[in-house]
Design a protein around this motif. Structure first.
Motif: not given
Length: 50
Positions: A19, A30, A33-36
């Motif tokens: 990250l 933005d 997805p949170d799990y990218w």
């Protein structure tokens, strides 16, 4: 995916490192997805053949 501890065990990359490395460089960051970090094709934009 290199962040998968299930698949790569101790060789898996740290999610926070990934990250920090890519923060500010990805298009539409933005909208990811949170799990990218566990999703195939995010960095290259290519979906895997199945």
């Amino acid at each position: 995916i290199l962040t998968s501890k299930i698949k790569f065990g101790n060789l898996a990359l740290n999610k926070d490192l990934v990250l920090r490395t890519w923060s500010g460089l990805l298009m539409n960051e933005d909208a990811l997805p949170d799990y990218w970090t566990y999703t195939v094709g995010v960095l290259v934009g290519i979906q895997p053949l199945r």
